[in-house]
Design a protein around this motif. Structure first.
Motif, short mmCIF file in Angstrom:
data_model
loop_
_atom_site.label_atom_id
_atom_site.label_comp_id
_atom_site.label_asym_id
_atom_site.label_seq_id
_atom_site.Cartn_x
_atom_site.Cartn_y
_atom_site.Cartn_z
N LEU B 10 0.83 -1.21 0.00
CA LEU B 10 0.00 0.00 0.00
C LEU B 10 0.86 1.26 0.00
O LEU B 10 0.55 2.24 -0.69
CB LEU B 10 -0.93 0.03 1.22
N LEU B 13 2.34 1.68 -3.44
CA LEU B 13 1.33 2.19 -4.38
C LEU B 13 1.07 3.68 -4.12
O LEU B 13 0.99 4.48 -5.07
CB LEU B 13 0.03 1.39 -4.25
N ALA B 16 3.96 5.59 -5.63
CA ALA B 16 3.95 5.56 -7.10
C ALA B 16 2.86 6.49 -7.64
O ALA B 16 3.05 7.20 -8.63
CB ALA B 16 3.73 4.13 -7.60
N LEU B 17 1.71 6.52 -6.96
CA LEU B 17 0.62 7.40 -7.39
C LEU B 17 0.97 8.87 -7.16
O LEU B 17 0.66 9.72 -8.00
CB LEU B 17 -0.68 7.04 -6.65
N LEU B 35 -12.15 12.67 -5.99
CA LEU B 35 -11.66 11.30 -5.81
C LEU B 35 -12.77 10.37 -5.34
O LEU B 35 -12.83 9.20 -5.76
CB LEU B 35 -10.47 11.29 -4.84
N ALA B 38 -14.62 9.56 -8.35
CA ALA B 38 -13.88 8.59 -9.16
C ALA B 38 -14.06 7.17 -8.62
O ALA B 38 -14.19 6.21 -9.39
CB ALA B 38 -12.40 8.96 -9.21
N ILE B 39 -14.09 7.03 -7.29
CA ILE B 39 -14.29 5.70 -6.70
C ILE B 39 -15.65 5.13 -7.11
O ILE B 39 -15.76 3.96 -7.47
CB ILE B 39 -14.13 5.75 -5.16
N LEU B 73 -10.63 -3.40 -10.31
CA LEU B 73 -10.24 -3.46 -8.90
C LEU B 73 -9.00 -2.58 -8.67
O LEU B 73 -8.89 -1.89 -7.65
CB LEU B 73 -9.93 -4.89 -8.47
N ALA B 74 -8.07 -2.65 -9.62
CA ALA B 74 -6.86 -1.82 -9.51
C ALA B 74 -7.23 -0.34 -9.52
O ALA B 74 -6.67 0.46 -8.75
CB ALA B 74 -5.90 -2.13 -10.67
N ASP B 75 -8.20 0.03 -10.35
CA ASP B 75 -8.64 1.43 -10.39
C ASP B 75 -9.28 1.86 -9.08
O ASP B 75 -9.00 2.94 -8.55
CB ASP B 75 -9.64 1.65 -11.53
N VAL B 76 -10.18 1.02 -8.57
CA VAL B 76 -10.83 1.36 -7.29
C VAL B 76 -9.77 1.50 -6.20
O VAL B 76 -9.74 2.50 -5.46
CB VAL B 76 -11.87 0.29 -6.88
N LEU B 77 -8.87 0.51 -6.11
CA LEU B 77 -7.84 0.55 -5.08
C LEU B 77 -6.98 1.81 -5.19
O LEU B 77 -6.68 2.47 -4.19
CB LEU B 77 -6.95 -0.69 -5.17
N SER B 78 -6.60 2.17 -6.41
CA SER B 78 -5.74 3.34 -6.59
C SER B 78 -6.45 4.62 -6.14
O SER B 78 -5.84 5.49 -5.51
CB SER B 78 -5.31 3.46 -8.06
N VAL B 80 -8.85 4.77 -3.92
CA VAL B 80 -8.97 4.67 -2.46
C VAL B 80 -7.66 5.14 -1.81
O VAL B 80 -7.66 5.93 -0.85
CB VAL B 80 -9.31 3.22 -2.04
N LEU B 83 -7.33 9.00 -2.22
CA LEU B 83 -8.19 9.77 -1.34
C LEU B 83 -7.69 9.71 0.11
O LEU B 83 -7.65 10.73 0.81
CB LEU B 83 -9.64 9.27 -1.44
#
Lengths: 122, 122, 122, 122
Positions: B10, B13, B16-17, B35, B38-39, B73-78, B80, B83
Motif C-alpha cells: 500500500l 502504491l 507511485a501514485l 476522488l 472517481a471511486i 479493482l486496480a482502479d478502485v484501489l488506486s 482509495v 483519497l
C-alpha cells in the motif's frame, strides 16, 4: 529474535478478513457478484458526505464527515481485498500494471495540468 | 546487503501514485470530492461485467471478464489510496478499526451462516 | 376524433420497454437484482462526465458532455421504469409519498438555504 | 368542466420538486454535479437490499425490502427528474432516442434469449 519488519498491510488485512468470514460461515454469501455489489454500495456511502458541499476540498469536511470517510474507505478497501482474494487476483500487481498503462496513456508533456486532456484521454 | 523484505504494497502504491500525479500536475484536480466521485465511477465499471450473470460465481466469469475485474479493482484501489493520502487517513488502521467494530456487531454464534442476520445487522 | 392528450410519458416508456424486452426474450435476465445492478452501473456512467470538473455547474459542461448526460439519464430512467414494472411498484405514487415525507422532514423555515441542515437531516 | 385526463406524471413530479426546492432555497445546491452525485448515492442505497440475496428474484424480497426498494426508486427518479430539469433535458425524448438506438444495436433475431450477446454488445 523478532522480525522488526511489520507484515504487509494488504496481506494482513486479507488474512484478518478470511478469519472473520470463516468464523461466521459467510463465505457462501461472498460470491464475486455479491462482493462487487458491496463495493458499489460502500462507494455510494463514501460519496454521501460529499453530496452537497461547495468546493469539495478538505477544509470543507467537518471532523464527523472526515471520520465517516475513513470508515467508508475502510469498507471499500475491505470489499476490494475480499473480491481479489475470491478471484485469486494479485492486487498490487494489478495496480502496478494499471499504473504502467496510464503512464503510457497520459504522457506528462501532453497532459500536464489539463483536466480537459485528462477527461478526453480517460 | 539488500533488504530481503519487500516494501509494504500500500505504501509503495501510494508513493507511485504521488509521483504519477506530480509528473502531470494533476493534484489540483484530486480534491477529496473528485476522488470520491472517481471511486463510485470505477465501482460502477467493476460491477458492469456482473450485470447479467446467472449465478454471479467465479466459474461463470470468462477470462476476459476476470481480466476486466482485475483492471477495475486496480482502479478502485488506486483511487482509495489517493483519497486516503489526500485526507491523511491511515488505511490499514481504519480497516483494522472497522473489522473490530464488525467483530462486535456480528457475534459469530448469533450470525453464523445466516444472510438474513447479516442484512438486518448491516 | 383523435384524443388531443398525449399518453403519460412514464406509462408509454414502460410499455415500449416491455415490448423491447419481449422481442428479445430478455425478461429472464431482468431479475430485480440485475436491474438494481444496472441502475448503479448507469448511475456511474452518468457521474463520469462530472468527474474532474471545477464547479460542476451547467456552463462547464461541453455540448458532448451534456449529450452524454442526456443519454445516461435515459438509461437510468429506463432501468428505474423496468425495475418498478417487475416489482409492480407505482412510481409516481412512490415519488409523491417520498416527497410528502421530505416535506415533513425538512420544514422550510428550519432548513431554508442551508446545506448543513440538509446534510444532517438527510 | 373538469379535465378527465390526469396530468403527465413526470411533469407533475418535476413541478412538485421545483416547488419543494424553491420553498427551501435549495436550488443553489442543485448543481448538475451535485445531482449526479445524489443519483449515485441513491442508486447505492437501492442496491443495498439486494446485496446478499441468493437468487435476486422477486419472491426473495421481504415486504420490508420491497418497501425500501420502492422508496429508493422514488429517490433515484426524483434526482433524475431534477437533473434533467436543471439541464433542460427532455427525459421522455431522451429515453425514446436511446430505445431507438438499442433497437438497432440489438437486433432481436441476433440476440434473442442470449445474455452473452447482451453483454458483449453492451
Amino acid at each position: 529474535v523478532t522480525d522488526p519488519h511489520p507484515p504487509d498491510a494488504l496481506l494482513a488485512l486479507r488474512d484478518a478478513l478470511r478469519e472473520f468470514v470463516a468464523e461466521r460461515d459467510w463465505k457462501q454469501f461472498h460470491t464475486p457478484r455479491n462482493l462487487a455489489i458491496a463495493i458499489s454500495v460502500e462507494a455510494g456511502e463514501l460519496l454521501e458526505p460529499f453530496q452537497w458541499l461547495e468546493t469539495g476540498r478538505s477544509p470543507e469536511l467537518s471532523e464527523a464527515a472526515r471520520a465517516r470517510v475513513a470508515d467508508e474507505l475502510a469498507d471499500v478497501l475491505s470489499c476490494v481485498v475480499r473480491l481479489a482474494d475470491e478471484l485469486d487476483i494479485d492486487l498490487p500487481a494489478a495496480a502496478r500494471a494499471k499504473l504502467e498503462q496510464n503512464r503510457a496513456k497520459y504522457p506528462p508533456d501532453q497532459v500536464r495540468g489539463s483536466a480537459r486532456k485528462y477527461s478526453e484521454y480517460g
